[in-house]
Scaffold this motif. Structure first.
Motif, PDB file in Angstrom:
ATOM      1  N   THR A  64       0.812  -1.219   0.000  1.00  0.00           N
ATOM      2  CA  THR A  64       0.000   0.000   0.000  1.00  0.00           C
ATOM      3  C   THR A  64       0.847   1.272   0.000  1.00  0.00           C
ATOM      4  O   THR A  64       0.354   2.336  -0.344  1.00  0.00           O
ATOM      5  CB  THR A  64      -0.948   0.038   1.216  1.00  0.00           C
TER       6      THR A  64
ATOM      7  N   GLU B 293      -5.911   9.084  -4.523  1.00  0.00           N
ATOM      8  CA  GLU B 293      -4.553   9.496  -4.169  1.00  0.00           C
ATOM      9  C   GLU B 293      -3.553   8.462  -4.670  1.00  0.00           C
ATOM     10  O   GLU B 293      -3.808   7.271  -4.687  1.00  0.00           O
ATOM     11  CB  GLU B 293      -4.413   9.690  -2.657  1.00  0.00           C
TER      12      GLU B 293
ATOM     13  N   HIS C 260       0.744   7.833  -4.380  1.00  0.00           N
ATOM     14  CA  HIS C 260       2.057   8.295  -3.927  1.00  0.00           C
ATOM     15  C   HIS C 260       3.028   7.139  -4.040  1.00  0.00           C
ATOM     16  O   HIS C 260       2.625   5.981  -4.139  1.00  0.00           O
ATOM     17  CB  HIS C 260       1.994   8.853  -2.513  1.00  0.00           C
TER      18      HIS C 260
ATOM     19  N   SER D 157       5.961   6.814  -2.005  1.00  0.00           N
ATOM     20  CA  SER D 157       6.604   6.385  -0.754  1.00  0.00           C
ATOM     21  C   SER D 157       5.764   6.816   0.448  1.00  0.00           C
ATOM     22  O   SER D 157       6.300   7.138   1.494  1.00  0.00           O
ATOM     23  CB  SER D 157       8.029   6.929  -0.661  1.00  0.00           C
ATOM     24  N   GLY D 158       4.473   6.837   0.266  1.00  0.00           N
ATOM     25  CA  GLY D 158       3.570   7.142   1.374  1.00  0.00           C
ATOM     26  C   GLY D 158       3.314   8.624   1.513  1.00  0.00           C
ATOM     27  O   GLY D 158       4.075   9.471   1.040  1.00  0.00           O
ATOM     28  N   ALA D 159       2.190   8.935   2.148  1.00  0.00           N
ATOM     29  CA  ALA D 159       1.795  10.334   2.378  1.00  0.00           C
ATOM     30  C   ALA D 159       2.520  10.847   3.620  1.00  0.00           C
ATOM     31  O   ALA D 159       2.350  10.316   4.711  1.00  0.00           O
ATOM     32  CB  ALA D 159       0.280  10.422   2.566  1.00  0.00           C
TER      33      ALA D 159
ATOM     34  N   GLY E  48       5.751   7.275   4.351  1.00  0.00           N
ATOM     35  CA  GLY E  48       4.562   7.890   4.929  1.00  0.00           C
ATOM     36  C   GLY E  48       3.403   6.906   4.971  1.00  0.00           C
ATOM     37  O   GLY E  48       3.593   5.693   4.866  1.00  0.00           O
ATOM     38  N   ASP E  49       2.205   7.455   5.108  1.00  0.00           N
ATOM     39  CA  ASP E  49       1.003   6.614   5.193  1.00  0.00           C
ATOM     40  C   ASP E  49       0.675   5.947   3.860  1.00  0.00           C
ATOM     41  O   ASP E  49       0.819   6.558   2.803  1.00  0.00           O
ATOM     42  CB  ASP E  49      -0.221   7.472   5.566  1.00  0.00           C
ATOM     43  N   GLY E  50       0.159   4.733   3.933  1.00  0.00           N
ATOM     44  CA  GLY E  50      -0.360   4.057   2.752  1.00  0.00           C
ATOM     45  C   GLY E  50      -1.790   4.466   2.475  1.00  0.00           C
ATOM     46  O   GLY E  50      -2.429   5.154   3.283  1.00  0.00           O
ATOM     47  N   VAL E  51      -2.308   4.052   1.337  1.00  0.00           N
ATOM     48  CA  VAL E  51      -3.645   4.499   0.938  1.00  0.00           C
ATOM     49  C   VAL E  51      -4.742   3.882   1.797  1.00  0.00           C
ATOM     50  O   VAL E  51      -5.880   4.365   1.803  1.00  0.00           O
ATOM     51  CB  VAL E  51      -3.954   4.173  -0.546  1.00  0.00           C
ATOM     52  N   ASP E  52      -4.414   2.799   2.523  1.00  0.00           N
ATOM     53  CA  ASP E  52      -5.440   2.162   3.351  1.00  0.00           C
ATOM     54  C   ASP E  52      -5.761   2.980   4.601  1.00  0.00           C
ATOM     55  O   ASP E  52      -6.727   2.695   5.304  1.00  0.00           O
ATOM     56  CB  ASP E  52      -4.994   0.748   3.744  1.00  0.00           C
TER      57      ASP E  52
ATOM     58  N   THR F  96      -6.747   6.147   4.837  1.00  0.00           N
ATOM     59  CA  THR F  96      -7.833   7.128   4.728  1.00  0.00           C
ATOM     60  C   THR F  96      -8.814   6.781   3.604  1.00  0.00           C
ATOM     61  O   THR F  96      -8.790   7.437   2.554  1.00  0.00           O
ATOM     62  CB  THR F  96      -7.278   8.537   4.462  1.00  0.00           C
TER      63      THR F  96
END
Lengths: 397, 397
Positions: free
Chosen positions: A56, A80, A82, A84-86, B26-30, B32
């Motif tokens: 993810t 969205e 990305h 390498s992650g948000a 960072g955060d993954g798409v799961d 949000t």
């Protein structure tokens, strides 16, 4: 014509009995300082396809376009992507460097950016890979998954041109290289002509701050061009005399043709459309009679001027009604109000833009581009509406 | 001219040290499926004024217009007003009755409404009481509180005209009486001419379902007219030969004049504007030099054609830049890019619409309307910008 309503004298208990929600008090305003959708709409969310990328972090999710109407996409359910992650980056920590072929290399804080003249525009952002799985035939059973790598928002930002002028860009600078503050940096080269034309350094979408996953506090907006160029958490703009030929514009985001060679610099998203309802996730819940067919159309090269809809797999076409006059590089909503006879239909839409371009069939695209592509599939989509109201993703030859 | 940026060679640790957010994932798409604003924006929310109504059930909150830009208001922070709380009503339980002077009294389900032709329009919705406290002088220190009973969204709905035609309205029907499913019912009379013109029975705002607090699943949209007419949880539309003269259009939502008589049927919201930044909640965070003055303008009688801005309390005026050509009954965003000399300013804006109307001063309004009014205050607002960047709500005579 089948009925669209019941007679008011119907013994419907929701009419003749006291309605429980009218018997007491509801929520006060203190309940929702910032509101969320009501619980009945909990399925109208971004969804991902777990097998599409390795995990993810390097992944994507999809706008629930099958359940939306109008043209604006709320940030909360706007797709969205990305690499390498948000990341979480505050306005206080935000810096934007402009360097390279400039008289004055500069660093802007967020507060600095707020001192430049701003513009507002509604633009769509489409991932180059939107509909990419469909190159191999009808793959994904839902408009959210076949066409949901798109959103459409009102952006507020500073024209990139003004920042380049502030730094004093050198006429020898024919390109800008833009990169983000995340680990991937997602660097891309953009021709100077485009950079000076309509690119925005944006900090608001639909009136409010960008969401974390959309690049808070600042992202690039590159109207009409593939989403990968819309660099999030924008960190640096380098003026260069030639493109960088980064990973993201060589091994990725190029279009491999039948002979193994690859098209590159295919930035603009060609005219495209999709019927959002009826569609596999939005089946027809009623019998024959009045039926609203609706969908979205867009072009990265200008404004949508016309959308045609076919109910017989492209044998014949009717011109749909555009909800509003098309505007450049923004989604248009179309409607066709029909009397459905209750039998199966092969639903298609085709978009036209103000350059005269007509959205091609998948067969026409494959004849030119082969079957090795991932990106830039703008072929006509076919939905097979069955007599029971269910809908399937199919191809017609 | 003061600098808007630092030199890139500055020893700013955020530039010369590795950026922590670039060092990991960072955060993954799961994370949000449906996103919310980043935690740094937690102050950009609807706020209420606790003393304004007896309790939060019969209350109102305000859009944080001081912190927004562009024109679209996200549903999550769009002001809400209700008279007996926000009720929870599902699409399955929803019914809309059309009765009275009609050939065929009808009851529509939500699914029935989806079978009628739809339209999309961006419209503002302003509470008649917006700026109402300011009749008595400068009261509330912030644009959110003086002018935040307004939002602007893209609505999708069915023209009310089509439902009236389906029921076969009688030519003797000169009014419709509309009411909601909540305990207050909030019944209002609307002239048939308006009902047949541009009123929408709306089920989406900014592309997605209405929020609970905005009338899910169906509300009325009455373009340009006071928000109280935009009945939420719309339950019934009765065609009548005369207005009902309900509580909401007699003891409330009328304008008491100096002599004690009251104007009624003052539905249209006259042209109005406000500077959203600088404003008391959006002070100027920098010293002299480039400064962006921005705000909103709107008219319930047509499109905004021009906005002037004064920096000297109305002694002189400069024409501001409209971000887009005005559209009827929708918010326009204006900007004036100035070189601030660092001294105090008395900031004002005045809107003009395509009927030729010019927004009046508060003094002009009071000369005609006296001081007994609560509603329909569209007078020119003054902000006193101090040399230290702070801003105060003041009146100039």
């Amino acid at each position: 014509m089948a009925a669209r309503s019941a007679a008011a004298q119907s013994p419907d208990p929701l009419i003749v009995e006291p309605q429980p929600w009218a018997q007491g008090l509801g929520d006060g305003v203190d309940v929702t300082p910032y509101g969320l959708p009501i619980r009945f709409e909990q399925d109208v969310v971004r969804r991902n396809v777990p097998w599409l990328t390795a995990d993810t972090i390097s992944s994507i999710n999809f706008t629930p376009i099958h359940a939306l109407d109008g043209t604006i996409t709320p940030q909360g359910c706007a797709f969205e992507r990305h690499h390498s992650g948000a990341i979480e980056l505050s306005k206080q920590d935000y810096r934007l460097m402009v360097n390279g072929l400039v008289d004055r290399p500069l660093v802007f804080t967020y507060a600095d950016l707020e001192r430049f003249p701003r513009e507002n525009h509604v633009y769509f952002c489409e991932c180059a890979a939107n509909s990419g799985m469909e190159w191999a035939g009808a793959q994904l059973n839902g408009a959210q998954f076949t066409h949901g790598m798109i959103h459409n928002m009102e952006y507020t930002g500073v024209p990139l041109r003004l920042l380049l002028e502030e730094a004093g860009y050198d006429p020898a600078g024919k390109w800008v290289y833009v990169e983000g503050a995340d680990a991937s940096s997602n660097g891309r080269s953009i021709p100077m002509d485009k950079a000076l034309d309509d690119v925005l350094v944006a900090f608001k979408a639909n009136g409010e701050a960008l969401r974390k996953e959309h690049g808070y506090p600042v992202r690039l907006v590159v109207p009409g061009w593939e989403g990968n160029l819309w660099v999030k958490w924008l960190r640096r703009i380098e003026v260069t005399d030639a493109p960088v030929e980064s990973r993201e514009e060589t091994s990725k985001y190029t279009d491999t043709l039948a002979d193994g060679s690859s098209r590159k610099w295919t930035w603009a998203m060609d005219a495209k459309s999709v019927i959002t309802a009826p569609s596999p996730q939005s089946p027809v819940p009623h019998e024959a009679g009045p039926l609203v067919i609706t969908g979205l159309a867009w072009s990265g090269r200008g404004a949508i001027t016309r959308v045609d809809v076919s109910t017989d797999g492209g044998a014949s076409w009717q011109t749909a009604r555009l909800a509003q006059k098309g505007t450049p590089m923004a989604l248009s909503r179309f409607y066709l109000d029909v009397q459905w006879d209750g039998t199966e239909m092969l639903l298609q839409s085709r978009a036209m833009d103000d350059t005269g371009y007509v959205q091609p069939t998948k067969t026409q695209l494959r004849a030119v581009r082969g079957l090795n592509s991932v990106y830039h599939n703008n072929g006509i989509q076919t939905w097979w509406l069955h007599a029971d109201g269910s809908v399937e993703n199919v191809e017609v030859s």
